[in-house]
Motif scaffolding. Structure first.
Motif, PDB file in Angstrom:
ATOM      1  N   ASP A  53       0.845  -0.946   0.002  1.00  0.00           N
ATOM      2  CA  ASP A  53       0.445  -0.161  -0.287  1.00  0.00           C
ATOM      3  C   ASP A  53       0.525   1.030   0.317  1.00  0.00           C
ATOM      4  O   ASP A  53       2.338   1.254  -0.153  1.00  0.00           O
ATOM      5  CB  ASP A  53      -0.659  -0.311   1.091  1.00  0.00           C
ATOM      6  CG  ASP A  53      -0.361  -0.090   3.040  1.00  0.00           C
ATOM      7  OD1 ASP A  53       0.586   0.515   2.940  1.00  0.00           O
ATOM      8  OD2 ASP A  53      -0.226  -0.789   3.627  1.00  0.00           O
ATOM      9  N   ALA A  54       0.729   2.725  -0.642  1.00  0.00           N
ATOM     10  CA  ALA A  54       1.614   3.709  -0.436  1.00  0.00           C
ATOM     11  C   ALA A  54       2.143   3.803   0.489  1.00  0.00           C
ATOM     12  O   ALA A  54       3.268   4.221   1.176  1.00  0.00           O
ATOM     13  CB  ALA A  54       0.670   4.900  -1.112  1.00  0.00           C
ATOM     14  N   GLU A  55       0.695   3.548   1.963  1.00  0.00           N
ATOM     15  CA  GLU A  55       1.671   4.189   3.455  1.00  0.00           C
ATOM     16  C   GLU A  55       3.139   3.043   3.607  1.00  0.00           C
ATOM     17  O   GLU A  55       3.898   3.898   3.720  1.00  0.00           O
ATOM     18  CB  GLU A  55       1.118   3.890   4.772  1.00  0.00           C
ATOM     19  CG  GLU A  55       1.809   4.358   5.822  1.00  0.00           C
ATOM     20  CD  GLU A  55       1.052   4.231   6.891  1.00  0.00           C
ATOM     21  OE1 GLU A  55       1.272   3.682   8.017  1.00  0.00           O
ATOM     22  OE2 GLU A  55      -0.224   3.404   7.027  1.00  0.00           O
ATOM     23  N   GLN A  56       3.071   1.602   3.290  1.00  0.00           N
ATOM     24  CA  GLN A  56       3.983   0.965   3.013  1.00  0.00           C
ATOM     25  C   GLN A  56       5.457   1.401   2.045  1.00  0.00           C
ATOM     26  O   GLN A  56       7.020   1.280   2.238  1.00  0.00           O
ATOM     27  CB  GLN A  56       3.951  -0.223   3.198  1.00  0.00           C
ATOM     28  CG  GLN A  56       5.194  -1.443   3.903  1.00  0.00           C
ATOM     29  CD  GLN A  56       4.908  -2.177   3.585  1.00  0.00           C
ATOM     30  OE1 GLN A  56       5.362  -3.471   3.405  1.00  0.00           O
ATOM     31  NE2 GLN A  56       3.589  -2.841   3.530  1.00  0.00           N
ATOM     32  N   LEU A  60       9.160   2.401   2.939  1.00  0.00           N
ATOM     33  CA  LEU A  60      10.504   1.942   2.231  1.00  0.00           C
ATOM     34  C   LEU A  60      11.303   2.481   2.081  1.00  0.00           C
ATOM     35  O   LEU A  60      12.464   2.411   2.193  1.00  0.00           O
ATOM     36  CB  LEU A  60       9.529   0.581   1.226  1.00  0.00           C
ATOM     37  CG  LEU A  60      10.887  -0.536   0.344  1.00  0.00           C
ATOM     38  CD1 LEU A  60      11.956  -1.124   1.143  1.00  0.00           C
ATOM     39  CD2 LEU A  60      10.454  -1.476  -0.635  1.00  0.00           C
ATOM     40  N   ARG A  61      11.206   3.671   1.007  1.00  0.00           N
ATOM     41  CA  ARG A  61      11.760   4.669   0.301  1.00  0.00           C
ATOM     42  C   ARG A  61      12.566   5.379   1.006  1.00  0.00           C
ATOM     43  O   ARG A  61      13.406   5.675   0.835  1.00  0.00           O
ATOM     44  CB  ARG A  61      10.621   5.376  -0.664  1.00  0.00           C
ATOM     45  CG  ARG A  61      10.221   4.972  -1.826  1.00  0.00           C
ATOM     46  CD  ARG A  61       9.898   5.824  -2.445  1.00  0.00           C
ATOM     47  NE  ARG A  61       8.410   4.976  -3.677  1.00  0.00           N
ATOM     48  CZ  ARG A  61       7.239   4.988  -3.754  1.00  0.00           C
ATOM     49  NH1 ARG A  61       6.956   5.065  -3.118  1.00  0.00           N
ATOM     50  NH2 ARG A  61       6.825   4.369  -4.942  1.00  0.00           N
ATOM     51  N   GLU A  62      12.097   5.735   2.180  1.00  0.00           N
ATOM     52  CA  GLU A  62      12.606   6.381   3.754  1.00  0.00           C
ATOM     53  C   GLU A  62      13.554   5.552   3.886  1.00  0.00           C
ATOM     54  O   GLU A  62      14.678   6.264   4.609  1.00  0.00           O
ATOM     55  CB  GLU A  62      11.642   6.850   4.400  1.00  0.00           C
ATOM     56  CG  GLU A  62      12.241   7.499   6.251  1.00  0.00           C
ATOM     57  CD  GLU A  62      12.528   8.862   5.336  1.00  0.00           C
ATOM     58  OE1 GLU A  62      13.769   9.241   5.508  1.00  0.00           O
ATOM     59  OE2 GLU A  62      12.075   9.524   4.612  1.00  0.00           O
ATOM     60  N   VAL A  63      13.299   4.114   4.406  1.00  0.00           N
ATOM     61  CA  VAL A  63      14.679   3.208   5.456  1.00  0.00           C
ATOM     62  C   VAL A  63      15.339   3.325   3.694  1.00  0.00           C
ATOM     63  O   VAL A  63      16.737   2.108   4.621  1.00  0.00           O
ATOM     64  CB  VAL A  63      13.635   1.958   5.487  1.00  0.00           C
ATOM     65  CG1 VAL A  63      13.236   2.931   6.671  1.00  0.00           C
ATOM     66  CG2 VAL A  63      13.117   1.562   5.554  1.00  0.00           C
ATOM     67  N   SER A  64      14.685   3.184   2.606  1.00  0.00           N
ATOM     68  CA  SER A  64      16.298   2.154   1.823  1.00  0.00           C
ATOM     69  C   SER A  64      17.303   3.266   1.628  1.00  0.00           C
ATOM     70  O   SER A  64      18.551   3.261   1.236  1.00  0.00           O
ATOM     71  CB  SER A  64      15.595   1.984   0.456  1.00  0.00           C
ATOM     72  OG  SER A  64      14.358   0.687   0.804  1.00  0.00           O
ATOM     73  N   ARG A  65      16.925   5.013   1.716  1.00  0.00           N
ATOM     74  CA  ARG A  65      18.086   5.950   1.910  1.00  0.00           C
ATOM     75  C   ARG A  65      19.779   5.412   2.494  1.00  0.00           C
ATOM     76  O   ARG A  65      19.227   4.840   3.221  1.00  0.00           O
ATOM     77  CB  ARG A  65      16.623   7.201   1.777  1.00  0.00           C
ATOM     78  CG  ARG A  65      16.175   7.323   0.958  1.00  0.00           C
ATOM     79  CD  ARG A  65      15.903   9.056   0.978  1.00  0.00           C
ATOM     80  NE  ARG A  65      14.936   9.473   0.900  1.00  0.00           N
ATOM     81  CZ  ARG A  65      13.805  10.688   1.180  1.00  0.00           C
ATOM     82  NH1 ARG A  65      13.805  10.912   2.005  1.00  0.00           N
ATOM     83  NH2 ARG A  65      12.346   9.944   0.143  1.00  0.00           N
ATOM     84  N   GLY A  66      19.939   6.294   1.680  1.00  0.00           N
ATOM     85  CA  GLY A  66      21.897   6.546   2.563  1.00  0.00           C
ATOM     86  C   GLY A  66      22.870   5.141   2.193  1.00  0.00           C
ATOM     87  O   GLY A  66      22.478   4.414   0.819  1.00  0.00           O
ATOM     88  N   PRO A  67      24.155   5.540   2.558  1.00  0.00           N
ATOM     89  CA  PRO A  67      24.920   4.503   1.625  1.00  0.00           C
ATOM     90  C   PRO A  67      25.044   3.213   2.481  1.00  0.00           C
ATOM     91  O   PRO A  67      26.214   2.337   1.580  1.00  0.00           O
ATOM     92  CB  PRO A  67      26.156   4.977   2.213  1.00  0.00           C
ATOM     93  CG  PRO A  67      25.234   6.124   2.992  1.00  0.00           C
ATOM     94  CD  PRO A  67      24.368   6.549   3.885  1.00  0.00           C
TER      95      PRO A  67
END
Length: 311
Positions: A53-56, A60-67
């Motif tokens: 769903d849109a919330e998840q 996912l996009r947020e926690v996938s950021r970073g090196p």
């Protein structure tokens, strides 16, 4: 999930069933992220429909950021049975878009659901992402002999790995249907016969021959076709017995074998600052292999930009 009028009552009832503090989880949702040494391991909940769903999706996009290098854990494999299932996200985009984004530094995506092991080392703009299916730890075995000759995402048969091997899978199902249909003499194939006919249908060299090569006969070709053995893209079986979805619904509850070999497997990941070592171990039920489980597949994933090396 869309909120419904009685959701609160159901939640209160569920909490009463787990009233003790030791029985209550503190995980805020069915999806999560854990930082483990140099890795971030991210688990998503694809539900029954295999979507987000849109919330998840936003999470996912947020926690996938970073090196930090990342591994995705998903209930629905992104590559499975020679097909690509990118997993749609409500509102646009896919899970695989996030995995492939070089800014997110994913090195692997591991999915369950299917009760066998498969690995697809996919080249994405010069870096390799390991797409793994690892659901072979319990219940019945999903067939691997139905997987057609692999050619997807620049992954070919030379790169693809699976367990059980297609020949072992075909031999297992030939015994199963021979017993169920009381046609053992017709259906039952030896491992050598199954391996030989799989090699012929896929147009590949035989893998791990169990003894002398077997001659491919009209009977072995017919049994392989009836049991849905994979083939080249230009060849398809007009008729086959149920070995996947219908088989799962009708036969799977009573088809889990309790006599070795089981063709189960488990996945082990060993992580250092420099690399991830991913190994698929067979769980056959034989004592010798229980004491020293054989490695059916292994790949080393550097936590750098160099390519991984595998068996």
């Amino acid at each position: 999930h869309r909120p419904r009028a009685h959701d609160g009552q159901r939640l209160d009832g569920a909490r009463r069933l787990r009233a003790q503090p030791s029985q209550q989880a503190v995980q805020p949702g069915p999806y999560w992220a854990v930082d483990a040494g140099p890795l971030r391991i991210i688990g998503i909940d694809t539900g029954l429909l295999g979507t987000l769903d849109a919330e998840q999706g936003a999470w996912l996009r947020e926690v996938s950021r970073g090196p930090r290098p990342k591994i995705l854990i998903t209930g629905s494999p992104l590559y499975v049975d020679g097909e690509h299932h990118p997993c749609a996200i409500e509102g646009g985009g896919t899970v695989d878009d996030i995995v492939r984004d070089p800014a997110h530094h994913y090195v692997a995506a591991i999915g369950g659901d299917i009760h066998n092991y498969q690995r697809y080392p996919v080249d994405v703009d010069g870096r390799t992402i390991q797409y793994v299916v690892s659901g072979g730890g319990g219940a019945f075995m999903h067939a691997t002999h139905t997987i057609p000759r692999v050619s997807i995402g620049n992954v070919t048969e030379k790169d693809f790995r699976c367990y059980p091997l297609r020949g072992d899978s075909l031999a297992f199902y030939s015994r199963l249907y021979g017993r169920r249909l009381r046609l053992r003499r017709f259906f039952t194939l030896t491992e050598a016969e199954a391996t030989a006919v799989i090699a012929e249908r896929l147009g590949i060299p035989p893998t791990r021959l169990p003894g002398e090569p077997a001659r491919v006969t009209l009977r072995t070709r017919l049994v392989a076709s009836l049991l849905g053995a994979g083939g080249r893209p230009d060849r398809t079986s007009r008729f086959r017995l149920p070995v996947r979805k219908i088989y799962t619904q009708l036969f799977s509850p009573s088809s889990a074998t309790y006599s070795p070999p089981f063709f189960k497997c488990f996945l082990r990941l060993d992580v250092t600052l420099e690399e991830v070592r991913l190994r698929c171990f067979a769980a056959t039920g034989n004592l010798a292999q229980e004491l020293d489980p054989p490695v059916e597949d292994e790949v080393t994933i550097p936590l750098t930009r160099t390519r991984p090396t595998g068996l």
